[in-house]
Scaffold this active site. Structure first.
Site, PDB file in Angstrom:
ATOM      1  N   LYS A  20      -7.637  -4.100  42.849  1.00 16.28           N
ATOM      2  CA  LYS A  20      -6.366  -3.624  44.539  1.00 16.28           C
ATOM      3  C   LYS A  20      -7.211  -4.350  45.464  1.00 16.28           C
ATOM      4  O   LYS A  20      -8.832  -4.138  45.694  1.00 16.28           O
ATOM      5  CB  LYS A  20      -5.618  -2.763  45.103  1.00 16.28           C
ATOM      6  CG  LYS A  20      -6.850  -1.983  44.827  1.00 16.28           C
ATOM      7  CD  LYS A  20      -7.176  -1.546  46.451  1.00 16.28           C
ATOM      8  CE  LYS A  20      -8.316   0.039  46.275  1.00 16.28           C
ATOM      9  NZ  LYS A  20      -9.183  -0.033  47.289  1.00 16.28           N
ATOM     10  N   VAL A 113     -18.105  -2.001  39.794  1.00 14.38           N
ATOM     11  CA  VAL A 113     -18.053  -0.887  40.179  1.00 14.38           C
ATOM     12  C   VAL A 113     -18.067  -0.158  41.534  1.00 14.38           C
ATOM     13  O   VAL A 113     -19.222  -0.824  42.004  1.00 14.38           O
ATOM     14  CB  VAL A 113     -18.938  -0.435  38.557  1.00 14.38           C
ATOM     15  CG1 VAL A 113     -19.141   1.368  38.999  1.00 14.38           C
ATOM     16  CG2 VAL A 113     -18.599  -0.862  37.635  1.00 14.38           C
ATOM     17  N   ALA A 114     -18.034   0.866  41.828  1.00  7.62           N
ATOM     18  CA  ALA A 114     -18.410   1.300  42.469  1.00  7.62           C
ATOM     19  C   ALA A 114     -17.703  -0.065  44.468  1.00  7.62           C
ATOM     20  O   ALA A 114     -18.811   0.427  44.831  1.00  7.62           O
ATOM     21  CB  ALA A 114     -19.165   2.188  43.508  1.00  7.62           C
ATOM     22  N   MET A 117     -12.772  -1.643  45.641  1.00 10.27           N
ATOM     23  CA  MET A 117     -11.529  -2.514  44.371  1.00 10.27           C
ATOM     24  C   MET A 117     -10.673  -1.375  43.568  1.00 10.27           C
ATOM     25  O   MET A 117      -9.369  -2.214  42.769  1.00 10.27           O
ATOM     26  CB  MET A 117     -12.014  -3.162  43.672  1.00 10.27           C
ATOM     27  CG  MET A 117     -12.681  -4.492  45.636  1.00 10.27           C
ATOM     28  SD  MET A 117     -12.361  -6.480  43.957  1.00 10.27           S
ATOM     29  CE  MET A 117     -10.597  -6.379  43.870  1.00 10.27           C
ATOM     30  N   ALA A 122      -8.144   0.953  37.942  1.00  8.98           N
ATOM     31  CA  ALA A 122      -7.259   0.426  37.278  1.00  8.98           C
ATOM     32  C   ALA A 122      -7.454   0.880  35.945  1.00  8.98           C
ATOM     33  O   ALA A 122      -6.779   0.843  35.327  1.00  8.98           O
ATOM     34  CB  ALA A 122      -7.502  -0.834  37.452  1.00  8.98           C
ATOM     35  N   ASP A 154      -6.196   6.311  44.246  1.00 14.72           N
ATOM     36  CA  ASP A 154      -5.624   4.720  43.750  1.00 14.72           C
ATOM     37  C   ASP A 154      -5.372   4.189  43.320  1.00 14.72           C
ATOM     38  O   ASP A 154      -4.651   3.123  42.307  1.00 14.72           O
ATOM     39  CB  ASP A 154      -6.783   3.845  43.893  1.00 14.72           C
ATOM     40  CG  ASP A 154      -7.346   4.102  45.723  1.00 14.72           C
ATOM     41  OD1 ASP A 154      -6.703   4.195  46.418  1.00 14.72           O
ATOM     42  OD2 ASP A 154      -8.409   3.405  45.656  1.00 14.72           O
TER      43      ASP A 154
HETATM   44  P1  ATP Z   1     -12.254   3.291  45.580  1.00 15.55           P
HETATM   45  O1  ATP Z   1     -12.234   2.094  46.382  1.00 15.55           O
HETATM   46  O2  ATP Z   1     -10.793   3.368  44.396  1.00 15.55           O
HETATM   47  O3  ATP Z   1     -12.516   4.812  45.852  1.00 15.55           O
HETATM   48  P2  ATP Z   1     -14.098   2.158  44.085  1.00 15.55           P
HETATM   49  O4  ATP Z   1     -13.099   0.654  43.222  1.00 15.55           O
HETATM   50  O5  ATP Z   1     -15.186   2.004  45.140  1.00 15.55           O
HETATM   51  O6  ATP Z   1     -12.987   2.690  43.591  1.00 15.55           O
HETATM   52  P3  ATP Z   1     -14.942   2.494  40.863  1.00 15.55           P
HETATM   53  O7  ATP Z   1     -15.454   1.102  39.851  1.00 15.55           O
HETATM   54  O8  ATP Z   1     -13.075   2.513  40.764  1.00 15.55           O
HETATM   55  O9  ATP Z   1     -14.838   2.501  42.650  1.00 15.55           O
HETATM   56  O10 ATP Z   1     -16.032   4.496  40.765  1.00 15.55           O
HETATM   57  C1  ATP Z   1     -16.653   4.804  41.601  1.00 15.55           C
HETATM   58  C2  ATP Z   1     -17.006   5.839  40.802  1.00 15.55           C
HETATM   59  O11 ATP Z   1     -16.423   7.139  39.549  1.00 15.55           O
HETATM   60  C3  ATP Z   1     -18.325   5.038  39.740  1.00 15.55           C
HETATM   61  O12 ATP Z   1     -19.813   5.030  40.139  1.00 15.55           O
HETATM   62  C4  ATP Z   1     -18.506   6.176  38.777  1.00 15.55           C
HETATM   63  O13 ATP Z   1     -19.240   6.836  38.791  1.00 15.55           O
HETATM   64  C5  ATP Z   1     -17.664   6.757  38.569  1.00 15.55           C
HETATM   65  N1  ATP Z   1     -15.989   6.675  37.324  1.00 15.55           N
HETATM   66  C6  ATP Z   1     -15.531   7.532  36.999  1.00 15.55           C
HETATM   67  N2  ATP Z   1     -15.486   6.362  35.733  1.00 15.55           N
HETATM   68  C7  ATP Z   1     -15.168   5.442  36.071  1.00 15.55           C
HETATM   69  C8  ATP Z   1     -14.788   3.969  35.482  1.00 15.55           C
HETATM   70  N3  ATP Z   1     -13.258   4.445  34.469  1.00 15.55           N
HETATM   71  N4  ATP Z   1     -14.860   3.169  35.792  1.00 15.55           N
HETATM   72  C9  ATP Z   1     -16.043   3.155  37.053  1.00 15.55           C
HETATM   73  N5  ATP Z   1     -16.232   3.874  37.219  1.00 15.55           N
HETATM   74  C10 ATP Z   1     -15.786   5.143  37.008  1.00 15.55           C
END
Ligand code: ATP
Length: 320
Positions: A20, A113-114, A117, A122, A154
């Protein structure tokens, strides 16, 4: 084909769920419970995570990452144990399903990752739907959404998809009508920004500046009007992200990315959620593709996407 009698028949349910962009994100002051109230408009975009859930004849949950993933798995810090959001989603589903089995989850990661989004969210949404199908849990969409809310703010939106207004901590969702498409270029970073740190930085910046943030009450109706009609120009005037300056404080290069985007034809740019992904708004798909191409010449990783797209969907269900 059915497995011979007495032999365990493994089944794989594959689900895709979108990442998102927060088209608007207003953040209230730090609450006594440690959370912040938000008012946000979420838009599901055409960058998908995939989870393949395979039943196993040994109990327990295992997680692996698919080599088909497009994010750099070596650089990312993705736990494969009980703290993985997909693992947690499977554990919750096993608790509420009468006929659960062991399950292996293979995640194909495409959402940074992090990156702000909701990639992990998801994965959780995809896993809920996959395990629901695998174990015939018989839950309604509402019940799944309730479990999603327990997993993270989310997660319900990735299940729902489309466009939605999120209040509370982002989990009180109301679907918004947005039939027309908008076109975006996502500039992803090779580092992550931990969401809690971005919120803490916002609180610190507000305190240092003597800013008393108000509790957000709702979203600007003009955002919904612009999304409904797909009017990118009108949307460009109302994009807002209260977290943006905190993300830039932690990662000053984001300011340059926004500047480069706007000087190469983006009609507006915004940090997505807590960042560091930057979402640049383009007039149409051709403009988005050409903007992405220009940005790649700067060594940036740029993907053109569109939204709204539907939420988590089963893409295959195979008896092995
Ligand atoms: P949001 O915007 O919802 O805060 P994000 O997109 O910034 O999330 P994510 O990629 O969802 O961040 O993940 C943030 C942290 O969560 C990662 O650094 C990781 O340590 C942990 N994590 C736990 N499960 C997962 C997963 N399935 N995929 C990625 N990271 C995960």
């Amino acid at each position: 084909m059915n497995a011979p009698a007495g032999r365990f028949a493994a089944r794989t349910v594959r689900v895709k769920a979108p990442g998102k962009v927060n088209v608007s994100l207003e953040v209230g002051p730090l609450r006594p419970d440690g959370y912040h109230s938000v008012a946000s408009v979420y838009l599901a975009v055409s960058l998908y995570e995939e989870v393949a859930a395979t039943s196993t004849d040994t109990p327990g949950i295992t997680v692996s990452l698919s080599p088909e993933s497009t994010v750099d798995l070596d650089a990312a810090d993705i736990p494969l144990d009980g703290s993985n959001l997909a693992y947690k989603a499977a554990a919750i589903m096993a608790d509420v399903s009468e006929r659960s089995t062991g399950v292996h989850l293979e995640i194909t990661k495409r959402v940074p990752v992090a990156g702000g989004m909701g990639g992990g969210s998801a994965d959780a949404a995809a896993t809920l739907l996959a395990c629901d199908a695998l174990w015939n849990s018989g839950l309604s969409r509402e019940e799944l959404a309730h479990l999603a809310g327990e997993l993270g703010a989310d997660v319900p939106f990735s299940l729902l998809g489309g466009a939605a207004v999120g209040l509370g901590v982002g989990d009180e969702l109301s679907p918004a009508l947005a039939k027309a498409q908008t076109y975006w270029v996502l500039v992803t970073a090779d580092y992550g920004l931990p969401t809690p740190e971005v919120y803490r930085t916002l609180d610190r910046l507000r305190e240092a500046g003597g800013v008393q943030a108000a509790e957000p009450v709702g979203v600007d109706p003009q955002i919904l009007t612009a999304l409904r009609s797909g009017d990118a120009e009108a949307l460009s005037r109302v994009l807002v992200n209260d977290l943006q300056r905190a993300s830039i404080e932690l990662a000053p290069a984001l300011r340059d990315t926004l500047g480069i985007g706007e000087s190469h034809g983006a009609i507006a740019g915004i940090v997505s959620g807590s960042g560091p992904t930057v979402a640049l708004l383009a007039d149409d798909p051709v403009a988005a593709e050409s903007l992405a191409e220009d940005l790649r010449h700067y060594g940036l990783t740029a993907l053109s996407v569109h939204g709204p797209v539907p939420g988590a969907r089963i893409i295959s269900d195979t008896l092995l």
